[in-house]
Design an enzyme around this catalytic site. Structure first.
Site, PDB file in Angstrom:
ATOM      1  CB  THR A 220     -35.449  37.226 -13.090  1.00  0.00           C
ATOM      2  OG1 THR A 220     -34.306  36.936 -12.304  1.00  0.00           O
ATOM      3  CG2 THR A 220     -35.082  37.123 -14.564  1.00  0.00           C
TER       4      THR A 220
ATOM      5  CD  GLU B  17     -34.067  33.407 -15.837  1.00  0.00           C
ATOM      6  OE1 GLU B  17     -34.267  33.016 -14.668  1.00  0.00           O
ATOM      7  OE2 GLU B  17     -33.254  34.309 -16.097  1.00  0.00           O
TER       8      GLU B  17
ATOM      9  CE  LYS C 162      -9.404  33.862 -15.934  1.00  0.00           C
ATOM     10  NZ  LYS C 162      -9.744  33.891 -17.308  1.00  0.00           N
TER      11      LYS C 162
ATOM     12  CD1 TRP D   9     -11.653  29.328 -13.978  1.00  0.00           C
ATOM     13  CD2 TRP D   9     -12.448  31.346 -13.404  1.00  0.00           C
ATOM     14  NE1 TRP D   9     -11.974  30.006 -15.135  1.00  0.00           N
ATOM     15  CE2 TRP D   9     -12.458  31.242 -14.810  1.00  0.00           C
ATOM     16  CE3 TRP D   9     -12.899  32.529 -12.818  1.00  0.00           C
ATOM     17  CZ2 TRP D   9     -12.906  32.267 -15.641  1.00  0.00           C
ATOM     18  CZ3 TRP D   9     -13.344  33.555 -13.635  1.00  0.00           C
ATOM     19  CH2 TRP D   9     -13.337  33.426 -15.019  1.00  0.00           C
TER      20      TRP D   9
HETATM   21  P1  AMP Z   1     -33.681  33.758  -9.269  1.00  0.00           P
HETATM   22  O1  AMP Z   1     -34.152  33.779 -10.639  1.00  0.00           O
HETATM   23  O2  AMP Z   1     -33.740  35.051  -8.563  1.00  0.00           O
HETATM   24  O3  AMP Z   1     -34.339  32.668  -8.478  1.00  0.00           O
HETATM   25  O4  AMP Z   1     -32.113  33.405  -9.303  1.00  0.00           O
HETATM   26  C1  AMP Z   1     -31.629  32.261  -9.920  1.00  0.00           C
HETATM   27  C2  AMP Z   1     -30.177  32.096  -9.592  1.00  0.00           C
HETATM   28  O5  AMP Z   1     -30.008  31.870  -8.196  1.00  0.00           O
HETATM   29  C3  AMP Z   1     -29.537  30.892 -10.242  1.00  0.00           C
HETATM   30  O6  AMP Z   1     -29.154  31.156 -11.576  1.00  0.00           O
HETATM   31  C4  AMP Z   1     -28.345  30.638  -9.331  1.00  0.00           C
HETATM   32  O7  AMP Z   1     -27.272  31.516  -9.613  1.00  0.00           O
HETATM   33  C5  AMP Z   1     -28.890  31.006  -7.968  1.00  0.00           C
HETATM   34  N1  AMP Z   1     -29.328  29.811  -7.238  1.00  0.00           N
HETATM   35  C6  AMP Z   1     -30.568  29.319  -7.139  1.00  0.00           C
HETATM   36  N2  AMP Z   1     -30.595  28.233  -6.357  1.00  0.00           N
HETATM   37  C7  AMP Z   1     -29.316  28.014  -5.938  1.00  0.00           C
HETATM   38  C8  AMP Z   1     -28.680  27.040  -5.097  1.00  0.00           C
HETATM   39  N3  AMP Z   1     -29.344  26.066  -4.503  1.00  0.00           N
HETATM   40  N4  AMP Z   1     -27.344  27.150  -4.919  1.00  0.00           N
HETATM   41  C9  AMP Z   1     -26.632  28.140  -5.512  1.00  0.00           C
HETATM   42  N5  AMP Z   1     -27.177  29.084  -6.297  1.00  0.00           N
HETATM   43  C10 AMP Z   1     -28.505  29.023  -6.511  1.00  0.00           C
END
Ligand code: AMP
Length: 539
Positions: free
Chosen positions: A181, A326, A434, A439
């Protein structure tokens, strides 16, 4: 109770026995081909046999560099079936990152789509661990290539054993898969999936209140098979005997709409940018999408306006889900509880646009500055997760210590939780804005902008500001037909009644396109770089 190892090859054996007539509809560079699970099982056994003959040993990694198609599905089961580890590589990463992850994973063999060979050729000098390149193509001949030790996937399969016995003594905790990732800075981080984690995660995808994958489904993961195992759908669909459509290279919205109509797709999955594009296509063409029982959308926040359009205009139910590489990835889904179905439409939509609550098997807690936050829908904190399909480290990476502490994965996602246990992602820690010590949620501003009928995409980022430290600036892509009728002032006026004054963006920048990450999310880092001096020059 008996204690029988939960293994990936046992899922294939189940499909082989009970769902031999069910189908994989695979689109490759040369067209659409149909295979039964009986065919796929034989080919998977042949692949496992061929990799064994090539000298891959138990626990060694085999890389895949490929789109979504039947050969990639065979790798999903054949590699773990022969005792190897399936390492799915993101084809959209930079050459530097691709070499890093292949070397870091110490991949022995690389299965690679013929049309993607040009991306690997320039890196070959650095790829010391690769002993063989196996090219996946419909063509009888291998493409011309400078790669050494090249094999033709179909030739290898033809010479291999279709009755190959999968390794019998797999420990369910053995690694079966691996995926990297992207990190905010530095090299990508590797996540290893155990056989057990994959089986339990697949089971979770089958739960009625989750994605409810079942034998009667026709699934179509648009999310790439190199992004968190296409969210586990290929594993679950095969195990449960669902037909699956694998849409192949260079997927366009038109192609997706046609596949949904022609193949009767019931469940599809992908990031919001895919569905924004499909929405545009459905608005302009006439397609029959009535087979769809749900669109599963995750990876970044699904704009409420999009959920509304799919559900009310196209009558396609929309499931908003949250997860991470993860976490295999499924963590939460936004489904109404039985007593919420009577809520007024707007309230239901509000619930549906949150990220929902955790599926059974995953636990969460949310930690704010004074410990666990109140479940009041207001207090914000970082989301911590644990569960049987949540990783407990990054593969040979010292950044493990930052993210995995005290038995919990620290996600870096800032959320609120309401009294129902429903989480709402406010932002990634790094994307929160910020301003003067307070926030501002970029996600809320984006959602509001994308609800404007003339806005196609919107991304809001923090831009350095002398007085306030950071201020929000919105980047907006306007729908083609609205280009001449909309301006900044209109959009500001539209936002004003929805937010307190200090939340409103300091500027709105119109763009032709918002840069995207390798998995189709808004690339905020690039926008921040682009706009870092913006407020100095415009205000
Ligand atoms: P990845 O490992 O590339 O799938 O990215 C994971 C990250 O994507 C998470 O830690 C979130 O920040 C973001 N993410 C995944 N699903 C969502 C969702 N439904 N809404 C907002 N952010 C999301």
């Amino acid at each position: 109770m008996m204690n029988i190892s939960l293994t990936v090859p046992s899922m294939l054996e189940h499909a082989e026995k009970y769902f031999s007539k069910k189908e994989v509809i695979s689109r490759t560079a040369s067209g659409i081909t149909r295979f039964t699970y009986a065919d796929i099982a034989k080919r998977t056994r042949r692949l496992a046999s061929a990799l064994t003959k090539l000298g891959v040993k138990r626990g060694e990694r085999v890389g895949t560099f490929a789109w979504n198609h039947h050969r990639h599905l065979e790798a999903y089961f054949g590699i773990p079936g022969m005792g190897g580890v399936l390492h799915t590589i993101n084809i959209r990463l930079s050459g530097e990152h691709i070499s890093y992850i292949i070397n870091h994973a110490d991949d022995r063999v690389l299965l690679i789509d013929a049309e993607l060979v040009p991306l690997i050729e320039p890196l070959q000098e650095q790829l010391k661990s690769i002993k063989a390149y196996v090219i996946m193509t419909d063509d009888d001949k291998l493409p011309d290539t400078t790669l050494p030790n090249v094999y033709h996937y179909e030739d290898l399969l033809n010479e291999a054993d279709e009755n190959f016995e999968f390794v019998a003594d797999i420990d369910e905790n053995d690694p079966a898969g691996m995926c990297f990732t992207s990190a905010t800075t530095g090299n990508p981080k590797g996540v290893v999936y155990s056989h057990r984690g994959i089986v339990l995660h697949s089971m979770a995808l089958g739960l009625t209140d989750s994605a409810a994958v079942s034998e009667s489904d026709v699934t179509m993961p648009v999310v790439p098979m190199f992004h968190a195992n296409a969210w586990g759908l290929p594993f679950a669909a095969l195990w449960f005997g669902a037909n699956q459509v694998l849409p192949g290279p260079m997927v366009t919205p038109k192609l997706l709409a046609e596949l949904i109509e022609n193949e009767g797709v019931t469940l599809t999955a992908g990031v919001p940018t895919i569905w924004l594009a499909l929405m545009k296509e459905l608005e302009s063409g006439s397609y029959d999408t009535s087979s769809l029982r749900a669109i599963l959308c995750g990876g970044s926040a699904a704009p409420k306006a999009m959920i509304r359009t799919f559900e009310t205009k196209f009558k396609i139910p929309f499931i908003h889900a949250y997860g991470m590489t993860e976490t295999s990835p499924l963590v939460t889904l936004s489904r109404l509880k039985s007593y919420q179905t009577e809520l007024p439409e707007e309230d239901r939509l509000e619930v549906r646009s949150t990220q929902g609550y955790v599926v059974p098997g995953v636990e969460m807690k949310v930690i704010g500055k004074d410990g666990e936050v109140k479940w009041d829908g207001h207090e914000m904190g970082e989301l911590l997760l644990r569960g049987n399909w949540v990783a407990d480290e990054y593969f040979m990476d010292e950044r493990t210590n930052e993210a995995f502490r005290d038995g919990w994965l620290h996600t870096g996602d800032v959320v609120t939780v309401n009294e129902e246990g429903i989480i709402k992602i406010i932002d990634r820690t790094k994307d929160l804005i910020k301003s003067g010590g307070e926030w501002i949620s970029s996600v809320d501003l984006e959602n509001a902008l994308m609800a404007h009928e003339d806005v196609f995409e919107a991304s809001v980022v923090a831009v350095p500001h002398d007085e306030w430290q950071e201020r929000p600036v919105a980047c907006v892509v306007v729908k083609e037909e609205a280009k001449d009728r909309i301006n900044k002032e209109d959009l500001m006026e539209f936002l004003q009644p929805q937010f307190v004054k200090w939340w409103l963006p300091d500027d709105i920048v119109f763009m032709d396109e918002i840069p995207k990450t390798s998995v189709g999310k808004f690339l905020k880092r690039s926008l921040r770089d682009q706009l870092k001096d913006h407020l100095k020059t415009t205000i």
